[in-house]
Motif scaffolding. Structure first.
Motif, PDB file in Angstrom:
ATOM      1  N   CYS A 264       0.641  -1.362  -0.246  1.00  0.00           N
ATOM      2  CA  CYS A 264       0.368   0.173  -0.054  1.00  0.00           C
ATOM      3  C   CYS A 264       1.231   1.586   0.429  1.00  0.00           C
ATOM      4  N   CYS A 265       2.032   1.225   0.356  1.00  0.00           N
ATOM      5  CA  CYS A 265       3.321   2.560   0.319  1.00  0.00           C
ATOM      6  C   CYS A 265       2.922   3.458  -0.509  1.00  0.00           C
ATOM      7  N   ARG A 266       3.284   4.348  -1.157  1.00  0.00           N
ATOM      8  CA  ARG A 266       2.621   5.624  -1.866  1.00  0.00           C
ATOM      9  C   ARG A 266       3.733   5.203  -3.039  1.00  0.00           C
ATOM     10  N   THR A 267       5.274   5.157  -2.472  1.00  0.00           N
ATOM     11  CA  THR A 267       6.431   4.413  -3.047  1.00  0.00           C
ATOM     12  C   THR A 267       6.687   3.603  -2.744  1.00  0.00           C
ATOM     13  N   PRO A 268       7.651   2.632  -4.212  1.00  0.00           N
ATOM     14  CA  PRO A 268       8.379   1.768  -3.804  1.00  0.00           C
ATOM     15  C   PRO A 268       9.606   1.908  -3.384  1.00  0.00           C
TER      16      PRO A 268
ATOM     17  N   ALA B 100      -1.625  -5.961  12.775  1.00  0.00           N
ATOM     18  CA  ALA B 100      -1.457  -4.968  12.637  1.00  0.00           C
ATOM     19  C   ALA B 100      -0.866  -3.831  13.311  1.00  0.00           C
ATOM     20  N   LEU B 101      -0.086  -4.703  14.545  1.00  0.00           N
ATOM     21  CA  LEU B 101       1.756  -3.842  14.455  1.00  0.00           C
ATOM     22  C   LEU B 101       2.441  -3.577  13.230  1.00  0.00           C
ATOM     23  N   GLY B 102       2.477  -5.101  12.601  1.00  0.00           N
ATOM     24  CA  GLY B 102       3.797  -4.657  11.693  1.00  0.00           C
ATOM     25  C   GLY B 102       2.793  -3.892  10.818  1.00  0.00           C
ATOM     26  N   PHE B 103       2.053  -4.239  10.568  1.00  0.00           N
ATOM     27  CA  PHE B 103       0.957  -3.203   9.371  1.00  0.00           C
ATOM     28  C   PHE B 103       1.895  -1.433   9.898  1.00  0.00           C
ATOM     29  N   MET B 104       1.413  -0.919  10.973  1.00  0.00           N
ATOM     30  CA  MET B 104       1.610   0.195  11.702  1.00  0.00           C
ATOM     31  C   MET B 104       3.250   0.263  11.840  1.00  0.00           C
ATOM     32  N   PHE B 105       3.759  -0.186  12.048  1.00  0.00           N
ATOM     33  CA  PHE B 105       5.450  -0.798  12.495  1.00  0.00           C
ATOM     34  C   PHE B 105       5.502   0.034  10.694  1.00  0.00           C
ATOM     35  N   ALA B 106       5.761  -0.051   9.700  1.00  0.00           N
ATOM     36  CA  ALA B 106       6.060  -0.026   7.650  1.00  0.00           C
ATOM     37  C   ALA B 106       5.563   1.695   8.264  1.00  0.00           C
ATOM     38  N   VAL B 107       4.108   1.786   8.385  1.00  0.00           N
ATOM     39  CA  VAL B 107       4.213   3.475   8.612  1.00  0.00           C
ATOM     40  C   VAL B 107       4.583   4.310   9.569  1.00  0.00           C
ATOM     41  N   GLU B 108       5.071   3.723  10.568  1.00  0.00           N
ATOM     42  CA  GLU B 108       5.699   4.680  11.457  1.00  0.00           C
ATOM     43  C   GLU B 108       7.240   5.027  11.034  1.00  0.00           C
ATOM     44  N   ASN B 109       7.739   3.633  10.012  1.00  0.00           N
ATOM     45  CA  ASN B 109       9.536   3.630  10.206  1.00  0.00           C
ATOM     46  C   ASN B 109       9.645   4.756   8.519  1.00  0.00           C
ATOM     47  N   TRP B 110       8.128   4.883   7.710  1.00  0.00           N
ATOM     48  CA  TRP B 110       8.027   5.688   6.368  1.00  0.00           C
ATOM     49  C   TRP B 110       7.284   6.632   7.008  1.00  0.00           C
TER      50      TRP B 110
ATOM     51  N   ASP C 147       7.035   9.999   5.652  1.00  0.00           N
ATOM     52  CA  ASP C 147       6.943  10.750   4.582  1.00  0.00           C
ATOM     53  C   ASP C 147       5.920   9.861   3.473  1.00  0.00           C
ATOM     54  N   GLU C 148       6.091   8.203   3.278  1.00  0.00           N
ATOM     55  CA  GLU C 148       5.154   7.869   2.756  1.00  0.00           C
ATOM     56  C   GLU C 148       3.948   7.939   2.871  1.00  0.00           C
ATOM     57  N   TRP C 149       3.175   8.273   3.736  1.00  0.00           N
ATOM     58  CA  TRP C 149       2.060   8.045   5.134  1.00  0.00           C
ATOM     59  C   TRP C 149       1.476   8.874   5.133  1.00  0.00           C
ATOM     60  N   PHE C 150       1.845  10.412   4.798  1.00  0.00           N
ATOM     61  CA  PHE C 150       1.186  11.545   5.169  1.00  0.00           C
ATOM     62  C   PHE C 150      -0.470  12.410   4.324  1.00  0.00           C
ATOM     63  N   ALA C 151      -1.379  12.123   4.652  1.00  0.00           N
ATOM     64  CA  ALA C 151      -2.528  12.313   3.797  1.00  0.00           C
ATOM     65  C   ALA C 151      -2.492  12.977   2.930  1.00  0.00           C
ATOM     66  N   PRO C 152      -3.278  12.402   1.358  1.00  0.00           N
ATOM     67  CA  PRO C 152      -3.292  13.552   0.158  1.00  0.00           C
ATOM     68  C   PRO C 152      -3.949  14.992   1.058  1.00  0.00           C
ATOM     69  N   LYS C 153      -3.168  15.559  -0.391  1.00  0.00           N
ATOM     70  CA  LYS C 153      -3.823  16.691  -0.211  1.00  0.00           C
ATOM     71  C   LYS C 153      -5.641  17.600  -0.929  1.00  0.00           C
ATOM     72  N   ASP C 154      -6.458  16.446  -1.382  1.00  0.00           N
ATOM     73  CA  ASP C 154      -7.406  16.799  -1.706  1.00  0.00           C
ATOM     74  C   ASP C 154      -8.009  15.928  -0.221  1.00  0.00           C
TER      75      ASP C 154
ATOM     76  N   ILE D 119      -3.399   8.335  -6.972  1.00  0.00           N
ATOM     77  CA  ILE D 119      -2.566   9.506  -6.812  1.00  0.00           C
ATOM     78  C   ILE D 119      -1.516   9.852  -7.610  1.00  0.00           C
ATOM     79  N   GLY D 120      -0.265   8.613  -7.572  1.00  0.00           N
ATOM     80  CA  GLY D 120       0.925   8.088  -7.573  1.00  0.00           C
ATOM     81  C   GLY D 120       1.926   8.808  -6.360  1.00  0.00           C
ATOM     82  N   ALA D 121       3.040   8.206  -7.132  1.00  0.00           N
ATOM     83  CA  ALA D 121       4.487   7.928  -5.896  1.00  0.00           C
ATOM     84  C   ALA D 121       4.554   8.941  -5.756  1.00  0.00           C
ATOM     85  N   ARG D 122       4.966  10.412  -4.478  1.00  0.00           N
ATOM     86  CA  ARG D 122       5.600  11.006  -3.946  1.00  0.00           C
ATOM     87  C   ARG D 122       6.729  10.993  -5.352  1.00  0.00           C
ATOM     88  N   VAL D 123       6.600  12.539  -5.535  1.00  0.00           N
ATOM     89  CA  VAL D 123       7.578  13.307  -5.861  1.00  0.00           C
ATOM     90  C   VAL D 123       8.959  14.561  -5.361  1.00  0.00           C
TER      91      VAL D 123
END
Length: 263
Positions: free
Chosen positions: A46-50, A141-151, A153-160, A223-227
């Motif tokens: 699910c991460c925005r950028t590989p 769920a803890l594993g999922f959020m571990f990834a979110v917390e470590n990156w 910048d990839e999980w900032f909410a969209p501007k929309d 939205i696509g990958a983060r620029v």
């Protein structure tokens, strides 16, 4: 355990992954179980950028904190199985489904530890029940959020605004699954005839978290990958002091590197 597809990784493959993790744990005792890795993997899908392989592998398995594979063959085996599972989960999350019991739907590789304990004879349960046993899908769920917390910048909410609201709601649904199931168990998590091991509210929370993962995948796909903005340093003028600090003029120093020699 459950698998999302008969054509995917087989029970022996997940056993092989657990065996590798068990071996890694002899060198780094905080090496996670596969269920944690499965949640982490779902977040990576699910991460925005590989992310680069060495980057996520180091974080997941603590390679910079003492974790290490026994040899290259073990590393290659782990990665082959992990990436195969990654492809399976990606296919499942990209499928157009209307119900989670669809054969194509993502079914996380999770264990019902409380159910397994409840199935034991009373004399064997006594020694285990006092331990801190995770709730159904809590480790995932803890594993999922571990990834979110470590990156982050990839999980900032969209501007929309609408997408941002959905994004935050989805993460809250996964976070809810990291909490303990304190309600009375009335259902079996993984079988119809097993002993009660989860509450009805827990299974509802689990379903909401899975739909949330589908929505997160859809948000970032649309939205696509983060620029990443690249700021280039201003090139000095030909008669300006060279930026390298030599004290020479730019045209007499680094500025000569881009000139063609003439005869």
């Amino acid at each position: 355990m459950t698998t999302s597809s008969d054509a995917g990784l087989q029970p022996q493959d997940f056993d092989a992954l657990e065996d590798i993790l068990d071996d890694l744990r002899t060198r780094y005792d905080e090496t996670p179980q596969w269920e944690f890795c499965e949640g982490f993997l779902a977040a990576m899908v699910c991460c925005r950028t590989p992310l680069a392989e060495d980057e996520w592998l180091t974080v997941l398995l603590g390679m910079d904190e003492g974790g290490s594979f026994a040899n290259e063959a073990q590393r290659d085996r782990f990665l082959a199985l992990y990436l195969q599972r990654f492809a399976e989960v990606k296919t499942a999350l990209d499928a157009d489904i209307e119900a989670l019991d669809d054969d194509r739907a993502y079914a996380p590789e999770v264990m019902d530890i409380r159910g397994a304990i409840a199935s034991l004879p009373p004399e064997e349960r006594t020694d285990i029940e006092g331990d801190d046993i995770p709730s159904f899908a809590q480790v995932w769920a803890l594993g999922f959020m571990f990834a979110v917390e470590n990156w982050p910048d990839e999980w900032f909410a969209p501007k929309d605004k609408d997408a941002a609201k959905l994004h935050d709601h989805c993460l809250e649904a996964v976070v809810a699954l990291t909490e303990d199931d304190t309600d009375e168990p009335t259902l079996s998590a993984l079988s119809e005839d097993g002993p009660p091991s989860v509450s009805e509210s827990r299974l509802n929370t689990y379903g909401e978290a899975l739909w949330a993962v589908y929505d997160l995948r859809a948000i970032w796909r649309s939205i696509g990958a983060r620029v990443v903005q690249v700021i280039r340093e201003k090139t000095p003028g030909r008669n300006d002091p060279c930026s390298c600090g030599s004290g020479k003029k730019y045209k007499k120093c680094c500025g000569t590197h881009g000139l063609k020699s003439t005869t």
